[in-house]
Design a protein around this motif. Structure first.
Motif, PDB file in Angstrom:
ATOM      1  N   MET A  15       0.829  -1.204   0.000  1.00 39.60           N
ATOM      2  CA  MET A  15       0.000   0.000   0.000  1.00 39.60           C
ATOM      3  C   MET A  15       0.863   1.253   0.000  1.00 39.60           C
ATOM      4  SD  MET A  15      -3.086  -0.907   2.621  1.00 39.60           S
ATOM      5  CE  MET A  15      -3.975  -2.458   2.512  1.00 39.60           C
ATOM      6  N   GLY A  16       1.953   1.217   0.761  1.00 36.18           N
ATOM      7  CA  GLY A  16       2.833   2.378   0.830  1.00 36.18           C
ATOM      8  C   GLY A  16       3.419   2.736  -0.520  1.00 36.18           C
ATOM      9  N   ARG A  17       3.850   1.743  -1.273  1.00 37.98           N
ATOM     10  CA  ARG A  17       4.411   1.989  -2.603  1.00 37.98           C
ATOM     11  C   ARG A  17       3.376   2.616  -3.536  1.00 37.98           C
ATOM     12  NH1 ARG A  17       9.006  -0.939  -4.445  1.00 37.98           N
ATOM     13  NH2 ARG A  17      10.139  -1.875  -2.718  1.00 37.98           N
ATOM     14  N   ALA A  18       2.160   2.070  -3.515  1.00 41.03           N
ATOM     15  CA  ALA A  18       1.113   2.609  -4.382  1.00 41.03           C
ATOM     16  C   ALA A  18       0.785   4.048  -4.001  1.00 41.03           C
ATOM     17  CB  ALA A  18      -0.130   1.730  -4.296  1.00 41.03           C
ATOM     18  N   CYS A  19       0.729   4.328  -2.705  1.00 42.95           N
ATOM     19  CA  CYS A  19       0.432   5.688  -2.250  1.00 42.95           C
ATOM     20  C   CYS A  19       1.562   6.644  -2.614  1.00 42.95           C
ATOM     21  CB  CYS A  19       0.193   5.695  -0.746  1.00 42.95           C
ATOM     22  SG  CYS A  19      -1.360   4.915  -0.234  1.00 42.95           S
ATOM     23  N   ALA A  20       2.798   6.204  -2.448  1.00 44.86           N
ATOM     24  CA  ALA A  20       3.938   7.069  -2.754  1.00 44.86           C
ATOM     25  C   ALA A  20       3.931   7.467  -4.222  1.00 44.86           C
ATOM     26  CB  ALA A  20       5.243   6.374  -2.379  1.00 44.86           C
ATOM     27  N   ARG A  21       3.677   6.526  -5.089  1.00 44.42           N
ATOM     28  CA  ARG A  21       3.692   6.830  -6.525  1.00 44.42           C
ATOM     29  C   ARG A  21       2.526   7.735  -6.923  1.00 44.42           C
ATOM     30  NH1 ARG A  21       7.023   5.051 -10.077  1.00 44.42           N
ATOM     31  NH2 ARG A  21       8.665   3.583  -9.465  1.00 44.42           N
ATOM     32  N   LEU A  22       1.366   7.545  -6.319  1.00 44.36           N
ATOM     33  CA  LEU A  22       0.226   8.398  -6.655  1.00 44.36           C
ATOM     34  C   LEU A  22       0.403   9.798  -6.087  1.00 44.36           C
ATOM     35  CD1 LEU A  22      -2.516   8.765  -7.943  1.00 44.36           C
ATOM     36  CD2 LEU A  22      -3.561   7.799  -5.874  1.00 44.36           C
ATOM     37  N   PHE A  23       0.696   9.909  -4.795  1.00 51.17           N
ATOM     38  CA  PHE A  23       0.849  11.220  -4.174  1.00 51.17           C
ATOM     39  C   PHE A  23       2.079  11.944  -4.710  1.00 51.17           C
ATOM     40  CE2 PHE A  23      -2.186   9.505  -1.228  1.00 51.17           C
ATOM     41  CZ  PHE A  23      -2.824  10.601  -0.665  1.00 51.17           C
ATOM     42  N   GLY A  24       3.108  11.175  -5.087  1.00 49.97           N
ATOM     43  CA  GLY A  24       4.335  11.791  -5.570  1.00 49.97           C
ATOM     44  C   GLY A  24       4.191  12.530  -6.882  1.00 49.97           C
ATOM     45  N   ASN A  25       3.081  12.338  -7.586  1.00 43.81           N
ATOM     46  CA  ASN A  25       2.860  13.097  -8.816  1.00 43.81           C
ATOM     47  C   ASN A  25       2.695  14.582  -8.539  1.00 43.81           C
ATOM     48  OD1 ASN A  25       2.871  10.941 -10.735  1.00 43.81           O
ATOM     49  ND2 ASN A  25       0.834  10.332 -10.031  1.00 43.81           N
ATOM     50  N   THR A  26       2.192  14.919  -7.354  1.00 41.94           N
ATOM     51  CA  THR A  26       1.931  16.321  -7.033  1.00 41.94           C
ATOM     52  C   THR A  26       2.547  16.754  -5.711  1.00 41.94           C
ATOM     53  OG1 THR A  26      -0.208  15.657  -6.088  1.00 41.94           O
ATOM     54  CG2 THR A  26      -0.204  16.435  -8.374  1.00 41.94           C
ATOM     55  N   SER A  27       3.194  15.846  -4.997  1.00 43.55           N
ATOM     56  CA  SER A  27       3.754  16.158  -3.681  1.00 43.55           C
ATOM     57  C   SER A  27       5.231  15.803  -3.623  1.00 43.55           C
ATOM     58  CB  SER A  27       3.034  15.359  -2.581  1.00 43.55           C
ATOM     59  OG  SER A  27       1.698  15.732  -2.429  1.00 43.55           O
ATOM     60  N   ASP A  28       5.946  16.483  -2.724  1.00 43.67           N
ATOM     61  CA  ASP A  28       7.277  16.053  -2.331  1.00 43.67           C
ATOM     62  C   ASP A  28       7.111  15.028  -1.213  1.00 43.67           C
ATOM     63  OD1 ASP A  28       8.320  17.811  -4.144  1.00 43.67           O
ATOM     64  OD2 ASP A  28       8.790  19.359  -2.660  1.00 43.67           O
ATOM     65  N   LEU A  29       7.832  13.936  -1.304  1.00 43.84           N
ATOM     66  CA  LEU A  29       7.590  12.796  -0.434  1.00 43.84           C
ATOM     67  C   LEU A  29       8.559  12.730   0.746  1.00 43.84           C
ATOM     68  CD1 LEU A  29       7.057  10.093  -3.209  1.00 43.84           C
ATOM     69  CD2 LEU A  29       5.279  11.190  -1.829  1.00 43.84           C
ATOM     70  N   VAL A  30       8.006  12.363   1.889  1.00 42.66           N
ATOM     71  CA  VAL A  30       8.782  11.969   3.064  1.00 42.66           C
ATOM     72  C   VAL A  30       8.390  10.524   3.340  1.00 42.66           C
ATOM     73  CG1 VAL A  30       9.290  12.397   5.491  1.00 42.66           C
ATOM     74  CG2 VAL A  30       8.744  14.323   3.967  1.00 42.66           C
ATOM     75  N   LEU A  31       9.366   9.629   3.348  1.00 45.47           N
ATOM     76  CA  LEU A  31       9.083   8.205   3.447  1.00 45.47           C
ATOM     77  C   LEU A  31       9.631   7.622   4.743  1.00 45.47           C
ATOM     78  CD1 LEU A  31      10.106   7.152  -0.186  1.00 45.47           C
ATOM     79  CD2 LEU A  31       7.866   7.950   0.618  1.00 45.47           C
ATOM     80  N   ALA A  32       8.908   6.648   5.272  1.00 42.15           N
ATOM     81  CA  ALA A  32       9.364   5.933   6.470  1.00 42.15           C
ATOM     82  C   ALA A  32       8.998   4.470   6.343  1.00 42.15           C
ATOM     83  CB  ALA A  32       8.730   6.527   7.724  1.00 42.15           C
ATOM     84  N   ASP A  33       9.889   3.609   6.806  1.00 42.75           N
ATOM     85  CA  ASP A  33       9.613   2.173   6.821  1.00 42.75           C
ATOM     86  C   ASP A  33      10.591   1.522   7.786  1.00 42.75           C
ATOM     87  OD1 ASP A  33       7.952   0.159   4.819  1.00 42.75           O
ATOM     88  OD2 ASP A  33       9.694  -0.799   5.734  1.00 42.75           O
ATOM     89  N   VAL A  34      10.187   0.412   8.367  1.00 40.99           N
ATOM     90  CA  VAL A  34      11.057  -0.288   9.313  1.00 40.99           C
ATOM     91  C   VAL A  34      12.170  -1.050   8.592  1.00 40.99           C
ATOM     92  CG1 VAL A  34       9.704  -2.425   9.392  1.00 40.99           C
ATOM     93  CG2 VAL A  34      11.004  -1.675  11.420  1.00 40.99           C
ATOM     94  N   ALA A  35      11.960  -1.393   7.324  1.00 39.61           N
ATOM     95  CA  ALA A  35      12.929  -2.194   6.567  1.00 39.61           C
ATOM     96  C   ALA A  35      13.867  -1.291   5.780  1.00 39.61           C
ATOM     97  CB  ALA A  35      12.199  -3.154   5.629  1.00 39.61           C
ATOM     98  N   ALA A  36      15.062  -1.075   6.293  1.00 38.81           N
ATOM     99  CA  ALA A  36      16.003  -0.132   5.685  1.00 38.81           C
ATOM    100  C   ALA A  36      16.394  -0.494   4.254  1.00 38.81           C
ATOM    101  CB  ALA A  36      17.247   0.012   6.561  1.00 38.81           C
TER     102      ALA A  36
END
Length: 281
Positions: A15-36
């Motif tokens: 879900m995070g990947r899908a959201c990042a790609r959709l929101f990233g079309n119009t937003s600057d992204l700040v990402l977080a995940d437990v798996a480095a």
């Protein structure tokens, strides 16, 4: 022109990947995940595809240093988006880590964001249809509403052991459902204090979504039943959740806060009404 910022937690997951790609079309992204390693690879992939990632932070959302880094990246004068997808399901973890990640870390994230809330901020937390299947017992709800209390995990353990059959998986399943019921309530209570500051907060309750985590759940009897119950006739995909989150963060949803949106193909409706006795019976 300054672009809106969007924080995606659980960014390396389905879900995070899908959201990042959709929101990233119009937003600057700040990402977080437990798996480095996964987060690093995904960040490089996004940047290679032309997306702007202003920060990528690996770690536990319950860690104060990580939360400080995320809020620093979101600093500014404009409202921002938060899409909180990070979480654990019963197929991945036991009862205690599920509650620690799904509820306690979520509360800590919201607490960290509150000092920097600005007009126009919109947050979407991924809950679950499972939260809608739990009974609303006042004593249990009182516990769920205070997850940072020192004895919370011990007290809530007594609840899910009483409700379960004693097996680890059963306890994990009940812990998961309780944690997501609590997230529903978080959106309701935080909306009361966020609203006067011009900020909104909502939840999405997915049904069975074919992400890597969702596929593990489909392999269990409960997950298969949830998928089969959906009258729409197909399982969900990560894009279904991303599009719903994008709507809830948009101006088109500016009068929507403190509530949950089911994106479950109708599975909860099916569980409730197919199980109900026919009228006049």
């Amino acid at each position: 022109m300054a672009r809106r910022k969007t924080l995606i937690t659980g960014a390396a997951g389905g879900m995070g990947r899908a959201c990042a790609r959709l929101f990233g079309n119009t937003s600057d992204l700040v990402l977080a995940d437990v798996a480095a390693p996964s987060l690093e690879r995904f960040t490089e992939e996004l940047r290679g595809d032309g997306f702007t990632v202003i920060g990528a932070h690996a770690g536990d959302l319950g860690d104060a240093a990580l939360l400080a880094a995320l809020t620093a990246d979101l600093a500014g004068t404009e409202g921002f988006n938060v899409v909180h997808t990070a979480g654990l399901s019963p197929a991945l973890a036991g009862a205690r880590p599920i509650m620690e990640v799904n509820l306690i870390a979520t509360v800590k994230l919201l607490d960290a964001l509150e000092p920097i809330l600005r007009a126009g901020t919109a947050a979407v937390m991924i809950a679950s249809s499972a939260g809608h299947l739990m009974p609303h017992i006042p004593a249990t709800l009182a516990l769920l509403d205070a997850p940072l209390a020192a004895d919370f995990l011990d007290n809530i353990r007594a609840v899910y052991e009483k409700m379960g059959d004693g097996s680890d998986y059963s306890n994990a399943g009940i812990s998961y459902s309780l944690s997501k019921l609590a997230v529903h309530r978080l959106a309701e209570t935080r909306a009361l204090t966020w609203g006067p500051r011009g900020a909104r907060i909502t939840t999405i309750s997915p049904g069975m979504i074919l992400t890597p985590m969702g596929r593990k759940e489909v392999a269990t009897p409960g997950g298969k039943a949830m998928q089969d119950a959906a009258p729409i006739g197909r399982p969900g995909v990560a894009a279904d959740i991303a599009m719903a989150a994008h709507f809830l963060c948009s101006d088109a949803a500016s009068f929507i806060t403190g509530c949950d949106l089911k994106v479950d193909g109708g599975s909860i409706a099916a569980f409730r009404h197919r199980a109900a006795p026919a009228s006049g019976a």
